[in-house]
Design an enzyme around this catalytic site. Sequence first.
Site, PDB file in Angstrom:
ATOM      1  CG  HIS A   1       0.548   1.684  -7.070  1.00 37.35           C
ATOM      2  ND1 HIS A   1       1.026   2.128  -8.278  1.00 37.35           N
ATOM      3  CD2 HIS A   1       1.299   0.621  -6.719  1.00 37.35           C
ATOM      4  CE1 HIS A   1       2.006   1.329  -8.647  1.00 37.35           C
ATOM      5  NE2 HIS A   1       2.188   0.407  -7.726  1.00 37.35           N
TER       6      HIS A   1
ATOM      7  NE  ARG B   1       5.332  -1.409   1.074  1.00 32.67           N
ATOM      8  CZ  ARG B   1       5.529  -0.126   1.409  1.00 32.67           C
ATOM      9  NH1 ARG B   1       6.627   0.501   1.008  1.00 32.67           N
ATOM     10  NH2 ARG B   1       4.631   0.523   2.123  1.00 32.67           N
TER      11      ARG B   1
ATOM     12  CD  GLU C   1       0.011  -4.291   7.899  1.00 28.19           C
ATOM     13  OE1 GLU C   1       0.121  -3.289   7.181  1.00 28.19           O
ATOM     14  OE2 GLU C   1       0.495  -5.393   7.584  1.00 28.19           O
TER      15      GLU C   1
ATOM     16  CB  THR D   1       0.775   4.275  10.350  1.00 28.49           C
ATOM     17  OG1 THR D   1       1.975   4.554   9.645  1.00 28.49           O
ATOM     18  CG2 THR D   1       1.069   4.111  11.823  1.00 28.49           C
TER      19      THR D   1
ATOM     20  CG  ASP E   1      -2.791  -1.947   5.277  1.00 25.11           C
ATOM     21  OD1 ASP E   1      -3.765  -1.693   4.539  1.00 25.11           O
ATOM     22  OD2 ASP E   1      -1.792  -2.556   4.888  1.00 25.11           O
TER      23      ASP E   1
ATOM     24  CB  CYS F   1       7.562   0.323   8.286  1.00 26.72           C
ATOM     25  SG  CYS F   1       6.270  -0.908   8.344  1.00 26.72           S
TER      26      CYS F   1
END
Length: 727
Positions: free
Chosen positions: A296, A405, A592, A614, A616, A678
């Site tokens: 994160h 997002r 993903e 990419t 995930d 992305c």
Amino acid sequence: MSADDLKKLVKEFKALTKKHLKQDFPENPWEQLMGGVGAVFASWNGKRAIEYRRIENIPDEWGTAVNVQAMVFGNMGDDSCTGVAFTRNPGNGENKFYGEYLVNAQGEDVVAGIRTPAPINQYSKNDQSKHLVTLEKFMPEQYKELDDIQQRLEKHYKDMQDIEFTIEKGKLYMLQCRVGKRNGVSAVKMAADMYKEGQIDGETAIMRVGPNQLVELLLPMFDPAIEKTHKVIAKGLPAGPGGAVGRVVFSSEEAVEWASKGEKVILVREETSPEDVDGMHKSEAILTTKGGMTSHAALVARGWGKCCIVGCSEISIHEKEKYFLTKDGKKVKGGDYISLNGTKGTVYEGSLPLIDVDLNKNQSYKQLMTLVDKYKTMGVRTNADTPKDVEQATYFGAEGVGLFRTEHMFYGEGSDKPLFLLRKMIMSDTESERKTALDELFTFVKRDIKATLEVMKGNAVTIRLLDPPLHEFVPHDKAKLQELSKELGVSMSILNRRILALHENNPMLGHRGVRLGVSYPEITEMQVRAIFEAAAELQLEGVKAFPEIMIPVTCGRHELTHQKVIVDRVYEETVEKLKVKKIPYMFGTMIEIPRAALKADSMAMVADFFSFGTNDLTQMSFGFSRDDIGGFLPKYLDLKLLSGDPFVSIDQSGVGELIKIGVERGRKTKPNLKVGICGEHGGDAESVKFCHSIGMNYVSCSPFRVPIARLAAAQAAIEDKKYVKTT
Ligand code: PEP
Ligand code: MG
């Protein structure tokens, strides 16, 4: 040293040789020479060489070479000297001859730094050397000869040369020349200047700059000379480049509070979560002890171009007592100043001076990037969620938004109200309760989407529907929970029970992405309606808009069809409601999950575009948690079980193979299928080149990486052309 000193020394060395090698020092000069050659080869496995290769990513198997040449002596008296020079200034790229020399000395004396060398000319003077006599004054004839030679050398090699010379009893000898190392700023200036001077063509100019060198032009950096003199107190993974200085804080609240008083702070935490976003934003930099390059903290920081170091397990945080300990036992307290070099992953005590850069003023950069856009064939978009980020990315040359997002509108500044409504929706018990909450939320979602579409003026904006598991948005602090219980009219115990029901053992593999839209179609409906209405309203206002609706975390066609039914219905309703003829848009999916890549032929029956997630896809292909890789990656790298962090650069032989399969199978069904990426890899130069090689239409990355991706895309196109030419 006198001759007697030397005799003594020779004796000592001979004894040492005998002791260690168990044989006499060879008297035969040929044997001595071969011994010297062997020593150079052996230096390849010296500690410093190994460390250097690790930093510069040079493969161990390359090996080194040895040149044998006649010796000349710069230490034959005051009519002799030796020096090192560059055909252009390697520090700022200026086209000026730059160098240093020492009278009556050997080359080693210049490099070792035991004596302060003198400047070769007026231009090369610095604070330490300004009082010393220049070579130009000291030996004008030889200087003139040297100057002529350096000009010829650069013209011949068509690149800045690093040269070594010796003057023995008044006669100039050239010892060696090689392409000179340079920093990012100089690399860009030299490439642009040499192109303008007609020394090199456009392709060569583009190939001259390492994409990652551009980072140095975009972010504040530490003064390298000063940084060298400071001791590194801890090291972690370099997640967000640049340098930053600030006072240590241990919580997001503290960061916000201190920053509001005008303090520069660095947020130090074990890891960060969406609840920390405000504090992260207000901090100069973020330092975490856990997490990997797509954790994160890393992801958020990079999006903002913020300096960040993650997985810094060398420090231990004592949050309550407000200090952290380094592995050497140094105690750094809350409020103490530290400095972070996010490009290297190094932490320093105290505050190091930063050098600021303004891209707008950099003419060489602008010239180089104009060339770049002429050569690249792949599009470069950005991952951005606010009009401000989109504007920033456009300034860096983004041609669209590859990933918006939706959930980001629930974090950080101005998110209080929408977040509260989202929480209300999550905590609703019945469909009608949830619909009421969603209706309230709709206005905010539409407002945010509209603002971003507006900034992009008709360029594509890929809007991804809500992805994270709902429990991520559940408040943790009591006051917020109480507010929620009051608003919903349910007791705290009922609220707590609902929160408990959201708990998952593996949230990354749990109720997220399209699965939310399948369980709660009304969530998809609300978002899709917001997108269509935003686009239609803009159209009516005379502003072009092109949304691409993207469904995340899908693993098969049927999920997509399920969502498409909602999209089609809402489209018709919106066209009718707003009385527009048509709302241009596209419908697509993220790829993903490995299964999605394998089933791409079938997915492409419903999807008009694919965007490879990419982050995930790497997580699910390797089975490495993207948030916990920091715990074991260093060992994997040390033991060479992995050649690099797969979350930074695409693992081309594994994950890359899945991507290739996905593209091929998808285009078998739909030859014009638009394909992009992305995941964070979209801003990594090697990965960008890979994406070009498999025929992707575009890459998308954080705003600050857009220039890197543009340059890498141009380099890929040039390399591609060369390959075709020569085979
Ligand atoms: C991805 O998985 O690569 C992606 C872009 O989505 P996120 O990082 O939001 O999961
Ligand atoms: Mg994802």
